[in-house]
Design a protein around this motif. Sequence first.
Motif, short mmCIF file in Angstrom:
data_model
loop_
_atom_site.label_atom_id
_atom_site.label_comp_id
_atom_site.label_asym_id
_atom_site.label_seq_id
_atom_site.Cartn_x
_atom_site.Cartn_y
_atom_site.Cartn_z
N SER A 1 0.89 -0.79 -0.10
CA SER A 1 0.14 0.33 -0.09
C SER A 1 0.76 1.65 0.27
N GLU A 2 0.21 2.58 -0.17
CA GLU A 2 0.86 3.57 -0.02
C GLU A 2 1.55 3.83 1.83
N GLU A 3 0.79 3.47 2.56
CA GLU A 3 1.48 3.67 3.55
C GLU A 3 2.34 2.96 3.88
N PHE A 4 2.44 1.48 3.41
CA PHE A 4 3.43 0.70 3.46
C PHE A 4 3.66 -0.36 1.94
N PRO A 5 4.24 0.69 1.57
CA PRO A 5 5.31 -0.33 0.24
C PRO A 5 5.60 -0.93 0.20
N ALA A 6 5.58 -2.17 -0.94
CA ALA A 6 6.63 -2.74 -0.98
C ALA A 6 7.92 -2.39 -1.07
N VAL A 7 8.98 -2.80 -1.25
CA VAL A 7 10.31 -1.88 -1.15
C VAL A 7 10.79 -3.37 -2.17
N LEU A 8 11.56 -3.32 -3.76
CA LEU A 8 12.20 -3.73 -4.16
C LEU A 8 13.65 -3.63 -4.53
N THR A 9 14.36 -4.47 -4.95
CA THR A 9 16.06 -3.91 -5.31
C THR A 9 15.39 -4.59 -7.18
N VAL A 10 15.84 -3.41 -7.83
CA VAL A 10 15.59 -3.52 -9.42
C VAL A 10 16.76 -4.60 -9.93
N VAL A 11 17.15 -4.96 -10.87
CA VAL A 11 17.86 -5.40 -11.38
C VAL A 11 18.45 -5.10 -12.80
N GLY A 12 17.67 -5.00 -12.89
CA GLY A 12 18.01 -4.54 -14.71
C GLY A 12 16.56 -3.56 -15.03
N ASP A 13 17.29 -3.14 -16.59
CA ASP A 13 16.20 -2.89 -17.35
C ASP A 13 15.88 -3.93 -18.62
N ILE A 14 14.74 -4.06 -19.05
CA ILE A 14 13.98 -4.63 -20.40
C ILE A 14 13.62 -3.80 -21.69
N ALA A 15 14.08 -3.81 -22.40
CA ALA A 15 13.09 -2.66 -23.53
C ALA A 15 12.41 -3.70 -24.71
N ILE B 1 10.53 -2.71 -17.22
CA ILE B 1 9.98 -3.68 -18.22
C ILE B 1 9.43 -2.17 -19.34
N MET B 2 9.84 -2.45 -20.71
CA MET B 2 8.80 -1.21 -20.82
C MET B 2 7.99 -2.19 -21.58
N THR B 3 6.56 -1.49 -22.59
CA THR B 3 5.55 -2.05 -22.99
C THR B 3 5.78 -2.65 -24.30
N GLY B 4 5.51 -4.06 -24.83
CA GLY B 4 6.04 -4.70 -25.60
C GLY B 4 7.46 -5.86 -25.38
N ALA B 5 8.02 -5.68 -23.85
CA ALA B 5 9.15 -6.35 -23.44
C ALA B 5 8.80 -7.43 -23.46
N PRO B 6 9.95 -8.93 -23.56
CA PRO B 6 9.50 -9.86 -23.05
C PRO B 6 9.48 -9.84 -21.71
N LEU B 7 8.39 -10.85 -20.89
CA LEU B 7 8.41 -11.33 -19.81
C LEU B 7 10.06 -11.89 -18.96
N PRO B 8 10.46 -11.65 -18.19
CA PRO B 8 12.07 -11.99 -17.75
C PRO B 8 11.01 -13.31 -16.72
N PRO B 9 12.48 -14.07 -17.30
CA PRO B 9 11.83 -15.54 -16.33
C PRO B 9 12.14 -15.08 -14.52
N GLY B 10 11.05 -15.94 -13.88
CA GLY B 10 10.66 -15.83 -12.41
C GLY B 10 9.82 -14.55 -12.83
N ALA B 11 9.67 -13.82 -13.24
CA ALA B 11 8.58 -12.57 -12.50
C ALA B 11 7.42 -13.10 -13.02
N GLU B 12 5.75 -12.84 -12.58
CA GLU B 12 4.73 -13.63 -12.35
C GLU B 12 3.74 -12.45 -12.90
#
Length: 438
Positions: free
Chosen positions: A76-90, A107-118
């Motif tokens: 939520s905005e009060e208790f956001p999930a904090v994630l480490t950004v490990v790369g970019d996919i165009a 990830i950008m629109t149209g870019a392939p979904l990376p392994p592990g992402a749901e």
Amino acid sequence: MTDGSAAGGDRIWSVDEHLDDILGKIRPLEPIELQLLDAQGCVLVEDVVVPAALPPFDNSSMDGYAVRTADVAGASEEFPAVLTVVGDIAAGSAELPAVGPGEAVRIMTGAPLPPGAEAVVPVEWTDGETGEGPAETMAAAGPEGSPVEDDGFGEVRVHRPVAARAHIRDRGSDVAAGEIAVRAGTVLGPAQLGLLAAVGRATVSVRPRPRVVVLSTGSELVPPGEPLGEGRIHDSNSFMLTACARDAGALAYRVGAVDDDPVVFRATLEDQLVRADAVVTSGGVSVGAYDVVKEALTGLTAEEGRVSFRRLAMQPGKPQGFGRVGPDRVPLFALPGNPVSSYVSFELFVRPALRALMGLPPGDRETVRAVCVDGVKSSPAGRRQFLRGRYADGEVTPVGGAGSHLVKALADADALIVVPEDTTSVDPGAEVEVVLLG
């Protein structure tokens, strides 16, 4: 040669008989292979099967962050999930960083979904790596496409949970491999050409758009834009009929008006046949002293072709000619010269024939029943009359009179009111058949 005599005998043909005779002599054009853009407006003659799934891989439908759903559950905005950004996919990326626990990938629109992402979290549901409130845009990447932090990693705060597969376009969700993308018989428009390109087709087999040459006849005709001399009028038919042919799907070529000279007309026609799948003429088909089309074409030899001139039980458009000429037996439609007669004749006879050349069903104009608001005071017995009208909400109103020279009324009309051969008047408020012109 003609059907009975130079004037077609004394027989009066019905509208339906004349059309049936035309369509019985029309054969669809042979298919050709064309590049996609050259095939616009043509009729596909093959089912195009999808060779591979479209889209070919799972991809993002949003600009955002590819994540594991468990990592953002309850965010939520009060208790956001904090994630480490490990790369970019165009879009177009080949190397995909994997998403592990507590991680996210930009990830950008149209870019392939990376392994592990749901799922993909839209950037608007995050702080965009700014450490502030909800972002409107995604933060810029570094020079090599890495996040802006010096150590190559940043943090993103996610303010909302996301469901599994959210904002993901699944592989094959558009069309699956082996499905038919476009069926034979389809007229190829922009959307169909886009789909064919998307599934990897560079060329297609189609029936080409027919090439139609339009000739007006009359020594009195002057091109638009030039001054009129005594007894002269501007040539409107060739422009109108060329536009009609294009509207029907053809490639139309307008030829300048031909004087009332049979020798000149024959020479002009022979010159034009090399680029024609059909020829449309206007004027010179009645019984006057200068009916050049009839005079030029009634004396054809068997090798040159055959054109029949007829009288039809219709108004306007009683005099008609049809045949096939030249070594390739190109269909020729000889229409009357009055503008309304010429237009109505094109709609009734030429348009269906051009569609038949393309391999399409000849009839494409919608016919409806409508209340004739003002009625029709009189209609000639034994003739099918076609009056111009305006149609709206189940009602039709006649426009102008029955005169076949009334071009303004024709321009104001969007329908043809059909009065049958055995009807001599139509009462106001009675139902009539209406052909919608568009």
